[in-house]
Design an enzyme around this catalytic site. Structure first.
Site, PDB file in Angstrom:
ATOM      1  N   HIS A 138      -0.285  -3.737  -2.288  1.00  0.00           N
ATOM      2  CA  HIS A 138      -1.307  -2.713  -2.199  1.00  0.00           C
ATOM      3  C   HIS A 138      -1.859  -2.710  -0.778  1.00  0.00           C
ATOM      4  O   HIS A 138      -1.728  -3.693  -0.035  1.00  0.00           O
ATOM      5  CB  HIS A 138      -2.457  -3.025  -3.163  1.00  0.00           C
ATOM      6  CG  HIS A 138      -2.143  -2.774  -4.595  1.00  0.00           C
ATOM      7  ND1 HIS A 138      -1.739  -1.561  -5.076  1.00  0.00           N
ATOM      8  CD2 HIS A 138      -2.199  -3.598  -5.682  1.00  0.00           C
ATOM      9  CE1 HIS A 138      -1.566  -1.631  -6.383  1.00  0.00           C
ATOM     10  NE2 HIS A 138      -1.830  -2.860  -6.771  1.00  0.00           N
ATOM     11  N   CYS A 180      -0.138   1.480   0.643  1.00  0.00           N
ATOM     12  CA  CYS A 180      -0.963   2.643   0.961  1.00  0.00           C
ATOM     13  C   CYS A 180      -1.804   2.370   2.202  1.00  0.00           C
ATOM     14  O   CYS A 180      -2.097   1.232   2.549  1.00  0.00           O
ATOM     15  CB  CYS A 180      -1.875   2.992  -0.206  1.00  0.00           C
ATOM     16  SG  CYS A 180      -1.039   3.894  -1.521  1.00  0.00           S
TER      17      CYS A 180
END
Length: 294
Positions: A138, A180
Site C-alpha cells: 500500500h 498508490c
C-alpha cells in the site's frame, strides 16, 4: 492512506487500487498487445568502453530485493492486497531471467523494511554491476506501507545514496514501486490517432544513478487485478523479458508506460470507478545508458 479492499474471491479476476480500503472490479484488463519488431542497435552490439553506458562486465549483475506486503495489521485499516503474490512470483521469474540474485521477503513491518534496506546497503557490492528493488505494498504520496503502518519512501532509500553505500557509487540503483500515491482517479482523455575518455576519479551527486519506476503518477491510485496482479508489474515484467536483449532500460520503461496507458482500463460496479486509466511515472537520475548483459 493505503489501498482498496479487493475483498472478493481471489479467482474472480477483479481489480483493486493500492491505496484506500475499498474497491474491486470485474472483467478483462484489456486487449492483447501485438508484439513489436525491434532491431538491435549497433551501439548496443559494439564496444564496451562507451562513457555514456554503464559498465556491466562484473561477476554478478546484482541483488534484486523484493518486498511483498500482503497482510496488514488491523490498526492500519488497510485491506489484504489480494493478487500481490502474482506480482511477486512474476518479479522473481523476470529478475532471475535477467541475471539478478533474488531475495524475497513477505509482510514486513516498517522497522523490518528499514533495517533490511540498511543491511543490504552495507554489504560489499564491489563485484555487482547494479542493485534492484521491487516494492509491493500500500502507499500514499511519498509513503510506503509496512504491515503496521507507513514510512517515508525516502527513509528506505537514503542508505543507498552517496557515501552511505560506497560500493554502489556510480552504479545504477533501480527501484520499482507498486503502490498508490494518492486517491485521485484518472478518467483518461480521447485523442485522434493520426566519446571522451572517462576520468579515473570523479565526484558525483549523492542522488545520481537512481531510477524510481512508480506504478502511477503522483496523487493517483494504482490498480491491481486480484487474480493476475497489478497492471504495472504485469507490463513491467512482460517488457523486460521481451526487450532486455535489445533495448536500453529507459526505452523499455517507455514501452511499460505505453502498455499500461493503452491496454488497461478498470471495470467496476462501484459508482465512479468504472473506465479509469493509469500511467506509470519514471523518475530517472541515471547518468548513463543501462543495457542488460546478454
Amino acid at each position: 492512506m493505503a489501498e482498496c479492499r479487493g475483498d472478493g474471491d481471489p479467482q474472480s479476476n477483479e481489480d483493486a487500487v493500492d491505496n484506500f480500503k475499498f474497491f474491486s472490479k470485474r472483467g478483462p484488463t484489456g486487449p492483447t498487445e501485438q508484439k513489436e519488431s525491434t532491431s538491435v542497435s549497433s551501439s548496443h552490439k559494439e564496444g564496451v568502453s562507451d562513457p555514456y553506458r554503464y559498465k556491466m562486465d562484473y561477476p554478478c549483475l546484482g541483488i534484486c530485493l523484493i518486498i511483498n506486503n500482503k497482510n496488514f495489521h488491523p490498526k492500519t485499516q488497510m485491506s489484504s492486497r489480494t493478487g500481490t503474490d502474482a506480482d511477486a512470483a512474476l518479479a522473481v521469474k523476470t529478475f532471475t531471467a535477467l541475471g539478478y540474485k533474488i531475495r524475497i521477503f513477505n509482510d514486513l513491518t516498517m522497522k523490518e523494511m528499514t533495517q533490511l534496506m540498511l543491511n543490504v546497503s552495507q554489504e560489499d557490492h564491489s563485484d555487482r554491476a547494479s542493485f534492484a528493488c521491487v516494492l509491493l505494498s500500500h502507499g500514499d504520496e511519498g509513503l510506503i506501507y509496512g504491515t503496521d503502518g507507513p514510512e517515508k519512501f525516502e527513509n528506505l532509500t537514503k542508505c543507498f545514496k552517496g557515501r552511505h553505500c560506497k560500493s554502489l557509487l556510480g552504479k545504477p540503483k533501480l527501484f520499482f514501486i507498486q503502490a498508490c500515491r494518492g486517491m485521485q482517479l484518472d478518467d483518461g482523455a480521447f485523442i485522434e490517432v493520426d566519446s571522451v575518455d572517462e576520468q579515473t576519479s570523479e565526484r558525483i551527486p549523492t542522488e545520481a544513478d537512481f531510477l524510481y519506476a512508480y506504478s502511477t503518477a503522483p496523487g493517483y491510485y494504482s490498480w491491481r487485478n486480484t487474480s493476475k496482479g497489478s497492471w504495472f508489474m504485469q507490463s513491467l515484467c512482460e517488457m523486460l523479458l521481451r526487450y532486455h536483449r535489445e533495448l536500453e532500460l529507459m526505452q523499455i520503461m517507455t514501452r511499460v508506460n505505453h502498455k499500461v496507458a493503452l491496454y488497461f482500463e478498470s471495470s467496476s460496479s462501484l459508482p465512479g470507478f468504472d473506465g479509469k486509466k493509469q500511467i506509470p511515472c519514471i523518475v530517472s537520475m541515471l547518468t548513463k545508458d543501462f543495457y542488460f548483459p546478454v
